[in-house]
Scaffold this motif. Structure first.
Motif, PDB file in Angstrom:
ATOM      1  N   ASP A   1     132.448  87.091  47.306  1.00 32.12           N
ATOM      2  CA  ASP A   1     131.064  87.069  46.849  1.00 32.12           C
ATOM      3  C   ASP A   1     130.305  88.348  47.194  1.00 32.12           C
ATOM      4  OD1 ASP A   1     130.565  86.903  49.555  1.00 32.12           O
ATOM      5  OD2 ASP A   1     129.402  85.046  49.450  1.00 32.12           O
ATOM      6  N   GLY A   2     131.017  89.408  47.537  1.00 30.07           N
ATOM      7  CA  GLY A   2     130.362  90.655  47.915  1.00 30.07           C
ATOM      8  C   GLY A   2     130.179  90.797  49.410  1.00 30.07           C
ATOM      9  N   GLU A   3     129.876  89.697  50.078  1.00 30.96           N
ATOM     10  CA  GLU A   3     129.732  89.694  51.527  1.00 30.96           C
ATOM     11  C   GLU A   3     130.957  89.129  52.227  1.00 30.96           C
ATOM     12  OE1 GLU A   3     126.175  87.803  52.921  1.00 30.96           O
ATOM     13  OE2 GLU A   3     124.961  88.568  51.267  1.00 30.96           O
ATOM     14  N   ARG A   4     131.617  88.210  51.560  1.00 33.43           N
ATOM     15  CA  ARG A   4     132.720  87.484  52.186  1.00 33.43           C
ATOM     16  C   ARG A   4     133.997  87.617  51.367  1.00 33.43           C
ATOM     17  NH1 ARG A   4     128.181  84.541  52.105  1.00 33.43           N
ATOM     18  NH2 ARG A   4     127.242  83.975  54.111  1.00 33.43           N
ATOM     19  N   THR A   5     135.111  87.606  52.068  1.00 34.29           N
ATOM     20  CA  THR A   5     136.429  87.497  51.467  1.00 34.29           C
ATOM     21  C   THR A   5     137.056  86.252  52.065  1.00 34.29           C
ATOM     22  OG1 THR A   5     136.635  89.890  51.204  1.00 34.29           O
ATOM     23  CG2 THR A   5     138.669  88.604  51.167  1.00 34.29           C
ATOM     24  N   ILE A   6     137.277  85.251  51.241  1.00 30.26           N
ATOM     25  CA  ILE A   6     137.612  83.902  51.699  1.00 30.26           C
ATOM     26  C   ILE A   6     138.975  83.498  51.148  1.00 30.26           C
ATOM     27  CG2 ILE A   6     136.878  81.481  51.665  1.00 30.26           C
ATOM     28  CD1 ILE A   6     134.043  82.699  50.842  1.00 30.26           C
ATOM     29  N   ILE A   7     139.781  82.893  51.982  1.00 31.29           N
ATOM     30  CA  ILE A   7     141.026  82.277  51.514  1.00 31.29           C
ATOM     31  C   ILE A   7     140.936  80.778  51.763  1.00 31.29           C
ATOM     32  CG2 ILE A   7     143.519  82.085  51.829  1.00 31.29           C
ATOM     33  CD1 ILE A   7     143.614  84.996  52.516  1.00 31.29           C
ATOM     34  N   VAL A   8     141.264  80.011  50.745  1.00 26.38           N
ATOM     35  CA  VAL A   8     141.332  78.555  50.874  1.00 26.38           C
ATOM     36  C   VAL A   8     142.796  78.152  50.963  1.00 26.38           C
ATOM     37  CG1 VAL A   8     140.711  76.336  49.868  1.00 26.38           C
ATOM     38  CG2 VAL A   8     139.239  78.337  49.477  1.00 26.38           C
ATOM     39  N   ASP A   9     143.150  77.446  52.038  1.00 23.55           N
ATOM     40  CA  ASP A   9     144.510  76.938  52.244  1.00 23.55           C
ATOM     41  C   ASP A   9     145.568  78.030  52.087  1.00 23.55           C
ATOM     42  OD1 ASP A   9     143.485  74.446  52.742  1.00 23.55           O
ATOM     43  OD2 ASP A   9     144.247  73.502  50.930  1.00 23.55           O
ATOM     44  N   PRO A  10     145.705  78.917  53.078  1.00 24.00           N
ATOM     45  CA  PRO A  10     146.650  80.038  52.938  1.00 24.00           C
ATOM     46  C   PRO A  10     148.120  79.647  52.937  1.00 24.00           C
ATOM     47  CG  PRO A  10     145.702  80.001  55.139  1.00 24.00           C
ATOM     48  CD  PRO A  10     144.952  78.986  54.334  1.00 24.00           C
TER      49      PRO A  10
END
Length: 205
Positions: free
Chosen positions: A30-39
């Motif tokens: 989202d520009g601020e965050r880099t998110i991984i769901v269930d790696p």
């Protein structure tokens, strides 16, 4: 949120008690965050490293890891994101992981001890874009995510509420009439894309 499916999950069973399932992994930005769901779990390490490399994301760039639930086929690879805040339902802390066995229990403890920051959540919204829906039919801390994205519409990440496409079709055809099925179908109606934890996704058209 910008959505990318890093890789789809799978289910591999061999005779006896040998199995190697691994979950689908999702990348959100989202520009601020880099998110991984269930790696994912150990069998998907190579796929995870390759997909992140193609996406231009280094492990240290990941700010947050979201878990639908704390089973090792979804959560083992959390230990490689040292800068990330691990976010999962607060009920994970109420389970006795030692009871899983003298070896498996140790593995759960190793994963938990690898987390530098943990932010438990409950039902509600994260960052105004990720709706957390409590779906405790698979495990007490299990949730599903409905994510507002800029490139894929509303993306439903089922977790193991509905892990494979054939289970979903059973629900839609009325072959199941339990509370989990009812909730899964309600969530489906709100989604443009469905990510199954152990199968290919579905894009509604």
């Amino acid at each position: 949120m910008e959505f990318e499916l890093l890789f789809p999950g799978s289910v591999l069973y061999v005779s006896g008690e040998i199995d190697a399932p691994t979950s689908s992994a999702v990348l959100l930005k989202d520009g601020e965050r880099t998110i991984i769901v269930d790696p994912g779990g150990f069998p998907s390490l190579k796929a995870l490293e390759s997909a992140l490399g193609k996406a231009g994301v280094a492990p240290e760039d990941v700010t947050d890891v979201l878990l639908t639930h704390f089973h090792l086929d979804h959560a083992f690879n959390t230990m490689f994101f040292k800068n990330a805040t691990i976010r999962l339902h607060k009920n994970y802390a109420t389970r006795n992981y030692k009871a899983f066995g003298p070896i498996i229990g140790q593995m759960y403890s190793m994963v938990i001890e690898s987390w530098s920051r943990v932010e438990p959540f409950e039902a509600g919204m994260l960052w105004d874009t990720i709706e957390i829906v409590e779906t405790p039919f698979h495990s007490r801390e299990h949730v599903s995510f409905l994510v507002k994205t800029i490139n894929a519409g509303n993306v439903l990440i089922f977790g193991d509420l509905c892990d494979r496409q054939f289970r979903f079709y059973e629900m839609r055809k009325g072959m199941r009439n339990d509370a989990a099925s009812k909730l899964a179908l309600e969530l489906y109606d709100r989604a443009d894309m469905i990510v199954f934890s152990h199968d290919l996704p579905i894009i509604k058209g």
